[in-house]
Structures are given as C-alpha cells and as structure tokens.
Design an enzyme around this catalytic site. Sequence first.
Site, mmCIF file in Angstrom:
data_model
loop_
_atom_site.group_PDB
_atom_site.id
_atom_site.type_symbol
_atom_site.label_atom_id
_atom_site.label_comp_id
_atom_site.label_asym_id
_atom_site.label_seq_id
_atom_site.Cartn_x
_atom_site.Cartn_y
_atom_site.Cartn_z
ATOM 1 N N SER A 76 -1.287 6.447 -0.913
ATOM 2 C CA SER A 76 -2.447 6.063 -1.200
ATOM 3 C C SER A 76 -3.615 6.836 -0.643
ATOM 4 O O SER A 76 -4.810 6.835 -1.064
ATOM 5 C CB SER A 76 -2.781 4.582 -0.776
ATOM 6 N N HIS B 227 1.367 1.717 -5.604
ATOM 7 C CA HIS B 227 0.669 2.290 -6.408
ATOM 8 C C HIS B 227 0.941 2.924 -7.594
ATOM 9 O O HIS B 227 0.114 3.648 -8.407
ATOM 10 C CB HIS B 227 -0.140 3.391 -5.458
ATOM 11 N N LYS C 132 -2.078 -5.257 -7.287
ATOM 12 C CA LYS C 132 -2.778 -4.058 -7.850
ATOM 13 C C LYS C 132 -2.990 -3.941 -9.384
ATOM 14 O O LYS C 132 -3.382 -4.844 -9.940
ATOM 15 C CB LYS C 132 -2.029 -2.736 -7.246
HETATM 16 C C1 LIG Z 1 -0.878 -2.225 -1.515
HETATM 17 C C2 LIG Z 1 0.622 -2.043 -0.620
HETATM 18 C C3 LIG Z 1 1.612 -2.805 -0.416
HETATM 19 C C4 LIG Z 1 0.752 -4.222 0.168
HETATM 20 O O1 LIG Z 1 1.012 -5.116 -0.896
HETATM 21 P P1 LIG Z 1 0.597 -6.431 -0.935
HETATM 22 O O2 LIG Z 1 1.397 -7.314 -2.288
HETATM 23 O O3 LIG Z 1 -0.853 -6.478 -1.099
HETATM 24 O O4 LIG Z 1 1.328 -7.001 0.302
HETATM 25 C C5 LIG Z 1 2.728 -2.428 0.289
HETATM 26 N N1 LIG Z 1 3.125 -1.161 0.010
HETATM 27 C C6 LIG Z 1 2.210 -0.382 -0.355
HETATM 28 C C7 LIG Z 1 2.774 1.138 -0.796
HETATM 29 C C8 LIG Z 1 1.003 -0.617 -1.063
HETATM 30 O O5 LIG Z 1 0.491 0.371 -1.312
#
Ligand SMILES: *Cc1c(COP(=O)(O)O)cnc(C)c1O
Length: 408
Positions: free
Chosen positions: A193, A221, A252
């Site tokens: 990210s 992502h 997301k």
């Molecule tokens: C955003 C993210 C998470 C967290 O996801 P949630 O469903 O909000 O807990 C976990 N792993 C990665 C790689 C992320 O980018």
Amino acid sequence: MTDLVGLVSRELERMVQENTFKYETPLESPQDGVVRVRGKKVVMLASNNYLGLSNHPAVRKAAIRGIKDYGYGVASVRFICGTQSIHLALEKKIAKFLGTEDAILFSSCWAANEAFFAAITNDAMGETTYRDAIYSDRLNHASIIDGQRLCRAETADRKIYAHASVDDLARQLAEDAEKGYRVRIIATDGVFSMEGDLAPLDRLVEVAREHHAILFVDDSHGVGVCGKSGRGTPEARNVHGKIDILTGTLGKAIGGAAGGYIAGKKEIIEFMRQRGRTYLFSNSLPPAIVYGASAALTLLMEDRSIVKRLHKNTSYFRKEIAGLGFRIIDGEHPIVPIMLGDASVAQDMSSALLKAGVYIKGLWYPVVPKGEARLRAQISAALSKKDIDRALEAFEEVGKKMHLPGRK
Ligand SMILES: *Cc1c(COP(=O)(O)O)cnc(C)c1O
C-alpha cells in the site's frame, strides 16, 4: 502506581512534536468521488473506494434490503446461531469470483489474517513433534505481522525475506530444505500500500511449488482492482486460481463497508471454521453488509465497465500528474505515490490541496523511510474526468505556489 493519564499525555505530546500524531478530518457526506469537508465539496483522492461502490445506488439498495429480509444483527457467532443462508451464499460467490474451492467470511481481513497463521501452526494435528516455518515479505501489512505473532514460538519459526525478492526467499527456502519443517508458508501482500507495487506472484507460485511451500496472499488492495476483470493481483500476474490461500477485505473495492475472507481449498476453509479463533469467538457479519458486499460482487462480475473506468482513470492521472513535473512511483495500480521528500512539504501540500479542493493524505517517516515523504493519491472509478482535471489543476496551482522540489 504510575499516573497513566500523565504517562499517555507525555507520549501524545511526543507524537505531536515528532509529527507522527494523526489528525482526522471528518467528512460531512458519504464516501464518494467528491465528498463534503468543512461545508465544501472536495475531490477525494485518499480512499480505498477504488470501484466507487461505497455509495453506489445498487449497493445501498441491497444493504437496505438486507435489513428488511434478515434484520439488523445476528447476535451470535457463526457456529452457534449466527449463520444465515446469505452468509453461505456470499462465501460461495467469493470463491467463484476468486477461482477457489471455498471461502470463509470474517468481520474484517484483519480478523482473517489473525485467524490463519495461528490456526495452522499452533495445532499439532496429531503430530507429536513438529515445526512450521513462515517466510514473510519485509513490507507485509500489519495484520499479517500481528497474525504471525500469535504463532507459538515453540512450533513456528518466523522469517523475513527482502521486499519482493524472490531470490532472497528462494535462498532461505533452499537453506532450510533439510530442517524437517512440517509446513512452510510464504506470506505476501498482493499489492503493497505504500508504493502501490504488485508482488511477483507468478514467480512466487513457481518458487512455492519448487520448495513444496504454501503460498498465502493478502490481496486487500488487489481484489476488485487488479486484472482485466478485477479478480485481483493473481489475475494481473497470470496466476488466477493458482494461489493456495487468498485473503482479502470487503472494506475497500468490494463496497467499502466491512468484512474479510480466506479463500482456498475446501478442507483448509473447513479447518478455519473449526480452528480460526476470530471466526469462532467473534460476531457474524450483519445482513446489510452481506447483501451490500454481494451486490458489489454482482456489479463487478456483470459490468466490466467499472473496472475498465478505474484502469482508464488511473492511467490518465498517472500520465497527467507526471506531465506536471511531479515525481511518481511508476506502476499500474491506482495507488499513485507522489514523491516530495520532506515530511513538512508533504504536510503543507496536503493542507494546501484541501483548501484548493482536493482531499489527499501525506505519508512520512516512520511509515515510509526518512527523506521519502509523499502524498499518496488513490484513484477511483467514482471520479469523472472533470473531477480528475479539477484535482490536477489544484496540484499545478499548489505546486507552483510552493516552488516544489522534484518539479521540472
Ligand atoms: C486494508 C488491509 C487490511 C485490513 O482490512 P480490514 O478488512 O479493514 O481489516 C488487511 N490487509 C491488507 C493488505 C490491507 O491493505
């Protein structure tokens, strides 16, 4: 006894001094391509709402129907009385989308990652003595790191390989070949990210096969974002259906509300239902979210134009922002890091851009290395060309005013 309030107050003060204190800017509207902040409409370039589904009419409608058909909450964990037919249907749908045998829902991807590693490595599964090994990319997400911290040191060795370095990984796997490990797991983000770079999944699949290791990919992502049909980083790297364990978020691209999953072989998914602690001891997903996520997946599967628009918006923004003289990290992902170097420049520019109508956040040390402070733009299918052009004009104007370093 220590004065706890005094203790944390000093620590908070230190965060302010060191520029690591996180300030929140409340939105006065739904999450979307354009949002309202302090009474003003601004272009959103900081959300993970890649497909623009977080306020999509079909997703909103589905969520409301979820409440009408199945109520507000389930007041239980899955195995007691928290499984509704819609949970099973969503799991099947996720599995089908990802090309795996089965999938299991969690309240978040964080919870999914916390469940996975410990469930495997802490369970003897009938063996009297055993050791497992986990090989983790150095830049993996906090939830993967914390998930691995729950593994007992007596039975799990945790190793780190250099970021995206298949060579370093292969070297470590070869070195450990005679150590008699029971299970070896390679763990990586699909998309990282901070830089928006994709893991070399094609080569990781090969190395995993060669060394009889399991490949775990958290594609939070990537899912809905990468690949022609949005099936994620595996699709973009031509290894769709070839990843042993896929985890991801529904928070997301896939609607942006909440929820996470693990997808893979049906026996492993069944084992997670029996041993995944965040599945066993934490509440089941509410019907509104199950319906909303399901509607998001339907949109994604039936309407290719959404992913296409995201990819088109991304390449347009990447080309134009570079054309304005800003230094970006090249790539293909809608995460577009705009490199500024100095933390204070990133901070000032983020505030100036908000005033000029663009919501974007800066990242600086210790989140990224010293001297590599940046603004992180995240492009969305929710943005019209006009929105993107408005953002670009603001960048040009603020960049000129600030006589920015790194500009031509
Ligand atoms: C955003 C993210 C998470 C967290 O996801 P949630 O469903 O909000 O807990 C976990 N792993 C990665 C790689 C992320 O980018």
